[in-house]
Design a protein around this motif. Structure first.
Motif, mmCIF file in Angstrom:
data_model
loop_
_atom_site.group_PDB
_atom_site.id
_atom_site.type_symbol
_atom_site.label_atom_id
_atom_site.label_comp_id
_atom_site.label_asym_id
_atom_site.label_seq_id
_atom_site.Cartn_x
_atom_site.Cartn_y
_atom_site.Cartn_z
ATOM 1 N N THR A 1 47.982 50.787 38.146
ATOM 2 C CA THR A 1 48.261 49.960 36.962
ATOM 3 C C THR A 1 47.196 48.907 36.735
ATOM 4 O O THR A 1 46.367 48.500 37.687
ATOM 5 N N THR A 2 47.529 48.658 35.604
ATOM 6 C CA THR A 2 46.507 47.358 35.195
ATOM 7 C C THR A 2 47.349 46.347 34.300
ATOM 8 O O THR A 2 48.440 46.766 33.968
ATOM 9 N N GLU A 3 46.453 45.236 33.962
ATOM 10 C CA GLU A 3 47.578 44.177 33.273
ATOM 11 C C GLU A 3 47.598 44.970 31.644
ATOM 12 O O GLU A 3 48.587 44.855 31.065
ATOM 13 N N ARG A 4 46.382 45.669 31.066
ATOM 14 C CA ARG A 4 46.674 46.334 29.812
ATOM 15 C C ARG A 4 47.619 47.508 29.858
ATOM 16 O O ARG A 4 47.868 47.792 29.006
ATOM 17 N N GLY A 5 47.714 48.288 30.954
ATOM 18 C CA GLY A 5 48.415 49.426 31.041
ATOM 19 C C GLY A 5 47.923 50.577 30.095
ATOM 20 O O GLY A 5 46.897 50.731 29.917
ATOM 21 N N THR B 1 44.712 44.250 22.532
ATOM 22 C CA THR B 1 44.169 43.142 23.196
ATOM 23 C C THR B 1 44.055 42.153 22.016
ATOM 24 O O THR B 1 44.083 40.874 22.560
#
Length: 154
Positions: A136-140, A147
């Motif tokens: 997972t990442t903050e952006r998903g 953004t």
């Protein structure tokens, strides 16, 4: 900077033209020239495959990138349609440049005119590591525009 030796052949219709060259000592790309027998006029939104009169043999692990010339793009609206165009290491045909006229007036290209630039880039081969789930990442899964249009201030 270190250099990479690349075999090049001048084709009959490009025999009298200079080989691609760097315009300045700090240039990243070599200038590719139009090896046309007659002038080519590109109408607005017109496109053409422009021959360069050369064939090259890139070493494995490299690609050639064909990019627009900034002056031609700014002053005349001419750009490389598939920018950057890729020349694979196993390709041995003529280097051609797909140009498009994005201006509202016809543009004429002449023999020997600098039409694009060629850069050499190292290529890393990709191998897949198939997994059930990606980290997972903050952006998903946020896609285009996810953004936002934030202005960065210091």
């Amino acid at each position: 900077m270190t250099g990479v030796n690349v075999a090049i052949t001048r084709l009959p219709h490009g025999a009298d033209l200079p080989l691609p060259a760097y315009a300045t000592a700090g240039a990243a790309g070599l200038d590719l020239l139009a090896a046309v027998s007659n002038d080519i006029t590109l109408p607005p939104l017109g496109r053409a495959l422009v021959p360069t009169g050369i064939s090259i043999a890139l070493p494995l692990g490299y690609e050639g990138q064909v990019r627009p010339r900034s002056g031609l793009a700014l002053k005349q609206g001419i750009t490389v349609l598939n920018a950057p165009g890729t020349i694979d290491a196993d390709y041995r045909g003529e280097v051609g440049v797909i140009l498009i006229n994005l201006s509202d007036t016809p543009v004429t290209l002449k023999r020997g005119e600098r039409i694009a630039q060629l850069l050499l880039a190292k290529v890393e081969l990709l191998t897949w590591d198939e997994v059930r789930e990606l980290p997972t990442t903050e952006r998903g899964t946020g896609g285009f525009g996810s953004t936002g249009l934030k202005t960065v201030t210091s």
